[in-house]
Design an enzyme around this catalytic site. Structure first.
Site, short mmCIF file in Angstrom:
data_model
loop_
_atom_site.label_atom_id
_atom_site.label_comp_id
_atom_site.label_asym_id
_atom_site.label_seq_id
_atom_site.Cartn_x
_atom_site.Cartn_y
_atom_site.Cartn_z
CD GLU A 162 3.66 19.52 -42.61
OE1 GLU A 162 3.74 20.77 -42.72
OE2 GLU A 162 3.75 18.75 -43.60
CD GLU A 163 8.11 24.50 -35.54
OE1 GLU A 163 8.65 24.60 -36.64
OE2 GLU A 163 8.51 25.11 -34.53
NE ARG A 164 3.29 27.97 -35.44
CZ ARG A 164 3.37 29.09 -36.15
NH1 ARG A 164 2.40 29.42 -36.98
NH2 ARG A 164 4.40 29.89 -36.03
N GLY B 122 3.59 19.72 -32.16
CA GLY B 122 3.81 20.18 -30.79
C GLY B 122 2.59 19.96 -29.91
#
Ligand SMILES: Cc1cc2nc3c(=O)[nH]c(=O)nc-3n(C[C@H](O)[C@H](O)[C@H](O)COP(=O)(O)OP(=O)(O)OC[C@H]3O[C@@H](n4cnc5c(N)ncnc54)[C@H](O)[C@@H]3O)c2cc1C
Length: 385
Positions: A241-243, A246
């Site tokens: 999710e983080e990547r 971003g």
């Protein structure tokens, strides 16, 4: 078809929020080195924007991840990287594991207030001695009765100075470094938690980035997210999710840089015609627009597969790698076409030049993305038997 009229309504809501609630204050927040996270998150929470994909029981809307991607992309219309980064930490970096496998009790205590915008969250993975090599963290949590006693420290913690709680990766036992870690919620007011300093940085000036010391910090074991020993795995899942977030967020800011540059170069005249009319300028912008659209296609493809339940570690890593590199290229090439104006502090492209540089470092450096991609492609050399 990934996007519906509801997605477009969401996009317009977020863009309006950036225009009315964020952009008028961005320059002052950048100068101050911080923005009022509780105030801004309270407004976002009231609009339901902090819980798009979170369970209904925690106040969320339980929508699929395509909505989170639209939020991330539309936040790119904020005129700085720092506020979107702080929001992304709250929605897609510190909370996915808690939402996926946290107990109902833990979700009520920490996720529901984060969704409402009443609490600010941060994610504590990196340490002074461990960034890229997540498995080598040295913060420990020792069992004592029903509690964990945590010792160590975290570095580079976005939202760290303002956060109410941290999703903290700790080592909970001896043994294999991939099987001895846990994710634990640490309330930041717990005795022993010290915000040591805000770190001055090249960019992302209004995002607070803190060093945190953890000295004999006692939290109940029920604050652990999911199973003991599974923290490394949960964090690797949470990185998807983080990547993706971003990469999606960078799309909006790259579109803005191109639009701003077109507008400026169209109005600026040199050698009898506009800067934009120089072939090298409009051709270069056309190249960059093509690259941005290719990145957008990659982000949307990864999102579609993620929504369909597939593991998109490789595609999310490719998207993050490409987004980091493209942010640097777009900012540098656009800045050039502004001439001296591009070299001034407040210039929006100069800000992207500073803020966007984080894309190739934070949340896993470019080389870490290359390592993941090649490992999953089966092209990495095998360890000697
Ligand atoms: C502004 C900012 C905000 C951040 N926010 C957070 C946060 O909220 N929470 C959090 O936990 N962390 C956060 N981080 C930390 C970030 O995720 C780390 O900086 C990042 O993972 C890199 O770790 P490191 O800085 O320790 O670099 P190192 O691990 O020391 O790596 C240094 C360099 O080595 C190279 N390298 C790395 N791996 C390889 C490899 N396999 N092969 C070849 N070369 C390699 C890369 O060029 C890398 O940049 C933030 C960082 C910054 C700067």
């Amino acid at each position: 078809m990934l996007f519906t009229p509801e997605h477009e309504t969401l996009r317009r809501t977020v863009e309006r929020f950036c225009r009315d609630e964020l952009n008028p204050h961005v320059d002052a927040w950048e100068d101050a080195g911080a923005f009022p996270a509780h105030e801004v998150f309270g407004k976002l929470g009231a609009l339901g924007l902090l819980g798009l994909t979170k369970p209904v029981t925690a106040g969320g809307a339980a929508l699929d991840y395509s909505y989170a991607v639209v939020l991330a992309e539309a936040l790119g219309s904020c005129r700085c990287g720092g506020v979107p980064l702080a929001i992304g930490v709250q929605t897609d970096m510190a909370t996915p594991a808690l939402a996926r496998i946290g107990s109902a009790e833990l979700q009520q205590e920490f996720l529901a207030p984060a969704v409402a915008g009443e609490m600010v969250a941060c994610i504590g993975v990196s340490e002074p001695g461990a960034g890229s090599d997540v498995a080598s963290i040295s913060t420990t949590a020792r069992k004592d009765g029903d509690d964990y006693v945590i010792n160590g420290g975290k570095l580079w913690i976005t939202n760290g100075a303002q956060a109410d709680w941290m999703c903290c990766l700790v080592t909970t036992s001896a043994g294999s470094p991939h099987r001895n870690k846990s994710l634990v919620v640490v309330p930041m007011k717990t005795p022993g938690v010290t915000v040591a300093r805000r770190i001055r940085k090249l960019g992302m000036h209004c995002s607070d980035t803190a060093q945190i010391f953890l000295d004999d910090v006692r939290v109940p074991q029920r604050y652990r997210i999911g199973e003991e020993g599974m923290g490394f795995t949960y964090q690797m899942q949470q990185f998807q999710e983080e990547r993706l977030w971003g990469a999606a967020n960078s799309l909006g800011s790259l579109d803005n840089a191109i639009a701003d540059t077109i507008e400026y170069t169209r109005g600026r005249r040199i050698f009898g015609k506009s800067v934009l009319d120089q072939q090298v300028v409009h051709y270069t912008l056309a190249e960059l627009q093509t690259e941005i659209e290719a990145l957008r296609a990659l982000v949307y493809r990864a999102t579609g597969l993620f929504v369909a339940g597939q593991d998109v570690t490789q595609l999310a890593s490719m998207a993050k790698l490409k987004a980091g590199r493209l942010s640097r290229e777009v900012a540098d090439k656009c800045l050039q076409f502004w001439g001296g104006m591009g070299y001034t502090w407040e210039n929006p492209v100069a800000r992207l030049y500073r803020d966007g540089r984080l894309g190739s470092i934070g949340g896993g450096a470019d080389e870490v993305m290359l390592s993941i991609i090649s490992k999953l492609a089966g092209t990495q050399p095998k360890p000697a038997p």
